[in-house]
Design a protein around this motif. Structure first.
Motif, PDB file in Angstrom:
ATOM      1  N   THR A  46      32.148   5.175  -4.851  1.00 30.00           N
ATOM      2  CA  THR A  46      32.656   6.143  -5.248  1.00 30.00           C
ATOM      3  C   THR A  46      32.160   6.753  -6.460  1.00 30.00           C
ATOM      4  O   THR A  46      32.301   8.650  -6.805  1.00 30.00           O
ATOM      5  N   ILE A  47      32.200   5.691  -7.128  1.00 28.89           N
ATOM      6  CA  ILE A  47      31.257   6.029  -8.502  1.00 28.89           C
ATOM      7  C   ILE A  47      30.105   6.687  -7.992  1.00 28.89           C
ATOM      8  O   ILE A  47      29.600   7.444  -8.890  1.00 28.89           O
ATOM      9  N   VAL A  48      29.179   5.654  -7.166  1.00 24.95           N
ATOM     10  CA  VAL A  48      27.915   6.500  -6.926  1.00 24.95           C
ATOM     11  C   VAL A  48      27.604   7.771  -6.869  1.00 24.95           C
ATOM     12  O   VAL A  48      27.128   8.522  -6.704  1.00 24.95           O
ATOM     13  N   GLU A  49      28.220   8.817  -5.743  1.00 21.09           N
ATOM     14  CA  GLU A  49      28.997   9.632  -5.442  1.00 21.09           C
ATOM     15  C   GLU A  49      29.183  10.966  -6.277  1.00 21.09           C
ATOM     16  O   GLU A  49      28.730  11.702  -6.278  1.00 21.09           O
ATOM     17  N   GLU A  50      30.011   9.854  -7.194  1.00 22.14           N
ATOM     18  CA  GLU A  50      30.049  11.035  -8.131  1.00 22.14           C
ATOM     19  C   GLU A  50      28.865  11.873  -9.500  1.00 22.14           C
ATOM     20  O   GLU A  50      28.618  12.744  -9.361  1.00 22.14           O
ATOM     21  N   LEU A  51      27.837  10.051  -9.220  1.00 24.49           N
ATOM     22  CA  LEU A  51      26.869  10.738 -10.405  1.00 24.49           C
ATOM     23  C   LEU A  51      26.134  10.966  -9.452  1.00 24.49           C
ATOM     24  O   LEU A  51      24.797  11.954  -9.601  1.00 24.49           O
ATOM     25  N   ILE A  52      26.058  11.275  -8.359  1.00 23.89           N
ATOM     26  CA  ILE A  52      24.587  12.172  -7.554  1.00 23.89           C
ATOM     27  C   ILE A  52      25.147  13.754  -7.456  1.00 23.89           C
ATOM     28  O   ILE A  52      24.117  13.876  -7.478  1.00 23.89           O
ATOM     29  N   GLN A  53      26.680  13.873  -7.588  1.00 26.19           N
ATOM     30  CA  GLN A  53      27.166  15.243  -7.186  1.00 26.19           C
ATOM     31  C   GLN A  53      26.758  15.741  -9.083  1.00 26.19           C
ATOM     32  O   GLN A  53      26.930  16.478  -8.549  1.00 26.19           O
ATOM     33  N   LYS A  54      26.628  15.001 -10.066  1.00 27.95           N
ATOM     34  CA  LYS A  54      26.566  15.318 -11.441  1.00 27.95           C
ATOM     35  C   LYS A  54      25.102  15.621 -11.256  1.00 27.95           C
ATOM     36  O   LYS A  54      24.814  15.880 -11.907  1.00 27.95           O
ATOM     37  N   GLY A  55      24.528  14.935 -10.567  1.00 25.79           N
ATOM     38  CA  GLY A  55      22.650  15.567 -10.463  1.00 25.79           C
ATOM     39  C   GLY A  55      22.455  14.151 -11.118  1.00 25.79           C
ATOM     40  O   GLY A  55      20.877  14.341 -11.296  1.00 25.79           O
ATOM     41  N   LEU A  56      22.950  12.711 -11.608  1.00 25.27           N
ATOM     42  CA  LEU A  56      22.360  11.464 -12.389  1.00 25.27           C
ATOM     43  C   LEU A  56      21.804  10.830 -11.376  1.00 25.27           C
ATOM     44  O   LEU A  56      20.208   9.796 -12.193  1.00 25.27           O
ATOM     45  N   VAL A  57      21.811  10.686 -10.320  1.00 25.15           N
ATOM     46  CA  VAL A  57      21.478   9.826  -9.312  1.00 25.15           C
ATOM     47  C   VAL A  57      21.084  10.716  -7.863  1.00 25.15           C
ATOM     48  O   VAL A  57      22.130  11.473  -7.602  1.00 25.15           O
ATOM     49  N   VAL A  58      20.504   9.668  -7.210  1.00 25.81           N
ATOM     50  CA  VAL A  58      20.135  10.184  -5.823  1.00 25.81           C
ATOM     51  C   VAL A  58      19.116   8.685  -5.507  1.00 25.81           C
ATOM     52  O   VAL A  58      19.227   7.495  -5.624  1.00 25.81           O
ATOM     53  N   GLU A  59      19.551   9.066  -3.884  1.00 24.73           N
ATOM     54  CA  GLU A  59      18.948   7.800  -2.983  1.00 24.73           C
ATOM     55  C   GLU A  59      18.156   7.680  -2.957  1.00 24.73           C
ATOM     56  O   GLU A  59      17.001   9.519  -2.928  1.00 24.73           O
ATOM     57  N   SER A  60      17.116   6.861  -2.440  1.00 26.78           N
ATOM     58  CA  SER A  60      15.179   7.074  -2.622  1.00 26.78           C
ATOM     59  C   SER A  60      15.310   5.672  -1.228  1.00 26.78           C
ATOM     60  O   SER A  60      16.100   6.394   0.318  1.00 26.78           O
ATOM     61  N   SER A  61      14.354   4.874  -1.200  1.00 28.48           N
ATOM     62  CA  SER A  61      13.951   4.120  -0.602  1.00 28.48           C
ATOM     63  C   SER A  61      15.036   3.120   0.104  1.00 28.48           C
ATOM     64  O   SER A  61      15.953   3.504  -0.682  1.00 28.48           O
ATOM     65  N   LEU A  62      13.889   2.871   1.214  1.00 30.88           N
ATOM     66  CA  LEU A  62      15.278   1.843   2.164  1.00 30.88           C
ATOM     67  C   LEU A  62      14.504   0.256   1.499  1.00 30.88           C
ATOM     68  O   LEU A  62      13.825   0.619   1.183  1.00 30.88           O
ATOM     69  N   MET A  63      15.214  -0.894   1.201  1.00 29.60           N
ATOM     70  CA  MET A  63      14.912  -1.504   0.680  1.00 29.60           C
ATOM     71  C   MET A  63      15.417  -2.783   1.778  1.00 29.60           C
ATOM     72  O   MET A  63      16.595  -2.580   2.705  1.00 29.60           O
ATOM     73  N   ASP A  64      15.090  -3.855   2.131  1.00 35.20           N
ATOM     74  CA  ASP A  64      15.428  -5.153   2.559  1.00 35.20           C
ATOM     75  C   ASP A  64      16.991  -5.885   2.209  1.00 35.20           C
ATOM     76  O   ASP A  64      17.218  -5.708   0.922  1.00 35.20           O
ATOM     77  N   ASN A  65      17.502  -5.688   3.319  1.00 34.49           N
ATOM     78  CA  ASN A  65      19.221  -6.486   2.180  1.00 34.49           C
ATOM     79  C   ASN A  65      19.615  -8.023   3.180  1.00 34.49           C
ATOM     80  O   ASN A  65      19.765  -7.185   4.260  1.00 34.49           O
ATOM     81  N   PRO A  66      19.063  -8.390   2.118  1.00 32.49           N
ATOM     82  CA  PRO A  66      19.282 -10.024   3.082  1.00 32.49           C
ATOM     83  C   PRO A  66      20.716 -10.013   3.996  1.00 32.49           C
ATOM     84  O   PRO A  66      21.599  -9.979   3.289  1.00 32.49           O
ATOM     85  N   GLY A  67      20.779 -10.615   4.967  1.00 30.91           N
ATOM     86  CA  GLY A  67      22.343 -11.010   4.684  1.00 30.91           C
ATOM     87  C   GLY A  67      23.291 -10.095   6.276  1.00 30.91           C
ATOM     88  O   GLY A  67      23.996 -10.265   6.926  1.00 30.91           O
ATOM     89  N   ALA A  68      21.949  -8.833   6.038  1.00 31.59           N
ATOM     90  CA  ALA A  68      22.556  -7.461   6.716  1.00 31.59           C
ATOM     91  C   ALA A  68      21.579  -7.220   7.852  1.00 31.59           C
ATOM     92  O   ALA A  68      20.367  -7.720   7.426  1.00 31.59           O
ATOM     93  N   GLY A  69      22.017  -6.392   8.856  1.00 33.05           N
ATOM     94  CA  GLY A  69      21.006  -6.744  10.266  1.00 33.05           C
ATOM     95  C   GLY A  69      20.600  -4.609  10.114  1.00 33.05           C
ATOM     96  O   GLY A  69      19.232  -4.735  10.444  1.00 33.05           O
ATOM     97  N   ARG A  70      20.526  -4.294   8.805  1.00 37.54           N
ATOM     98  CA  ARG A  70      19.630  -2.870   8.458  1.00 37.54           C
ATOM     99  C   ARG A  70      19.686  -3.128   7.283  1.00 37.54           C
ATOM    100  O   ARG A  70      19.999  -3.716   6.440  1.00 37.54           O
TER     101      ARG A  70
END
Length: 405
Positions: A46-70
């Motif tokens: 929820t916080i990240v979505e609001e930061l993105i909407q305010k233009g303060l944060v963006v989604e960037s590249s993919l990174m390895d996520n240990p313990g997860a399949g993707r």
């Protein structure tokens, strides 16, 4: 009575914490944010979505996520549409720098002038003109200016709106904030330049238990003391003036009316004037060669090189002034019992010779129990520390508005 934070305040604090973690991490996943903050994945999303909407944060590249399949999508600060401005007075005149949301410098513009000759009206006009040039340099009207912070050499009133006295600028009782805010439709902050430099330098240290003292030594000598991440101020909200501590009651009279002030004995201005007065006595000094026949080339960098080459004149003058600096720091240590003392400003460009001379005097004169717990270091950030500190303050205040919306 301790007041409980309401839901809106908690939300703002969480948003600020998440933003700062993204800012300091460079790239970070939502899962890592949840782990570091101990907030639930839903709250983080929820916080990240609001930061993105305010233009303060963006989604960037993919990174390895240990313990997860993707792989996990990482987040980073959005540097494309918001910025702040930090301004400072220096030996060249007045400089302004545009910083992105990572407080990285992008563009610097300098108004070259003799700061001693800036009258009050000219000061306002020069600052306004510089702000307009900086804004015009962005060349993208979609980018939002979050705020401007101006570092001033001198005492400010408790409301940080007026210059009570500035020896370097030769000004007293000047309303700087109100006149600027009438002409600039952006948040403006006025702060003592030493506090701004200290704020930027403080980021290299972990939270300290004892006082943290920062000495800014350039044309004058400013100082500030921080305890528990708060700057120590007087009863009327005005900062400290360690530079006007008298070290020689029979010495030269300072413009403040006192005699033998710390900043009269230790400053780059005093250093250069002393060297200029003695050059005729040292015709073989390497300083003549380093100046390349132009007296205007004499500055801290030239003197630092002369010290490195063990030039007798440079060693004599810099050594004597470094001893005086040591005497002043002894008083600072004996009064405040600090954990850290940082020697900053352009005087620190003179390097390890200054530090070693200071340490020699301090070890000889300071109270031993206080000295044992005190670390004295040279500033890591010798250039533009004031405007960089201003960018931190302008961004902090600008984000408070963003998080309140």
């Amino acid at each position: 009575m301790i007041k409980k934070a309401n839901q809106q305040q908690i939300k703002q604090m969480n948003m600020k914490t998440v933003f700062q973690l993204i800012q300091t991490s460079g790239r970070i996943s939502r899962a890592k944010l949840s782990k570091l903050t101990q907030l639930s994945p839903t709250t983080i999303s929820t916080i990240v979505e609001e930061l993105i909407q305010k233009g303060l944060v963006v989604e960037s590249s993919l990174m390895d996520n240990p313990g997860a399949g993707r792989k996990a999508i990482t987040l980073e600060i959005n540097n494309s549409n918001k910025y702040v401005i930090g301004m400072e007075f220096n030996a060249k005149g007045i400089s302004g720098t545009i910083f992105n949301l990572k407080t990285e410098p992008i563009i610097t513009i300098t108004h070259y002038s003799n700061r001693k000759k800036l009258a009050e009206e000219e000061l306002h006009h020069t600052i306004l003109d510089l702000i307009r040039k900086l804004i015009d340099s962005v060349q993208d009207e979609s980018k939002e200016l979050l705020g401007i912070c101006i570092g001033v050499p001198g005492l400010l009133d408790g409301d940080k709106k007026s210059i009570l006295v500035s020896t370097p600028l030769d000004l007293t009782n000047v309303d700087i904030y109100n006149k600027l805010s009438e002409s600039v439709p952006y948040p403006i902050l006025i702060e003592n330049e030493t506090m701004l430099a200290a704020t930027y330098e403080k980021e290299r240290f972990e939270t300290t238990a004892g006082p943290y003292v920062y000495l800014s030594i350039s044309n004058g000598l400013g100082a500030c003391v921080m305890l528990h991440n708060e700057y120590l101020q007087g009863a009327n909200g005005v900062g400290l003036e360690i530079g006007h501590m008298s070290l020689d009651v029979n010495g030269e009279q300072c413009p403040c009316g006192n005699n033998g002030c710390f900043e009269l004995l230790v400053s780059t201005q005093a250093l250069i004037h002393t060297v200029q007065a003695k050059l005729g006595e040292f015709p073989g000094s390497i300083i003549h060669e380093l100046m390349e026949g132009d007296p205007n080339r004499l500055n801290e960098i030239v003197l630092a090189e002369a010290v490195r080459l063990r030039d007798p004149l440079a060693m004599q003058v810099v050594g004597s002034m470094s001893k005086s600096l040591g005497y002043g720091i002894v008083n600072v240590i004996n009064i405040f019992n600090p954990e850290i003392v940082v020697i900053g400003g352009r005087f620190s460009l003179l390097g390890e010779f200054v530090l070693n001379t200071v340490l020699e005097e301090v070890r000889r004169r300071a109270l031993k129990p206080f000295l044992q717990s005190c670390k004295i270091v040279l500033s890591r950030h010798k250039e533009n520390a004031i405007s960089r500190g201003g960018s931190i303050l302008a961004l902090t205040k600008g984000l408070e508005h963003e998080f309140n919306c």
